[in-house]
Design a protein around this motif. Sequence first.
Motif: not given
Length: 65
Positions: A54-58, A62-64
């Motif tokens: 979940i953190v990696m998806m967020v 957020r970055d892209n």
Amino acid sequence: MKKKVSIITAITFLLFFLPTQILAAGGGGAEEAASEPSGMLVLALTVMSLLTLIVMMVFSFRDNG
């Protein structure tokens, strides 16, 4: 800023404390070492894996943008 530091400290503490307590509760018998992992260990590892995803998806959204 103080709130962010407290949250980060609490999460870091839990990530180091929880696996230690679960693994310590497993005992040390030879027959237990060959048996299947405990339900609490599997649950803790599953929760940490899902939270990591979940953190990696967020971060990805957020970055892209």
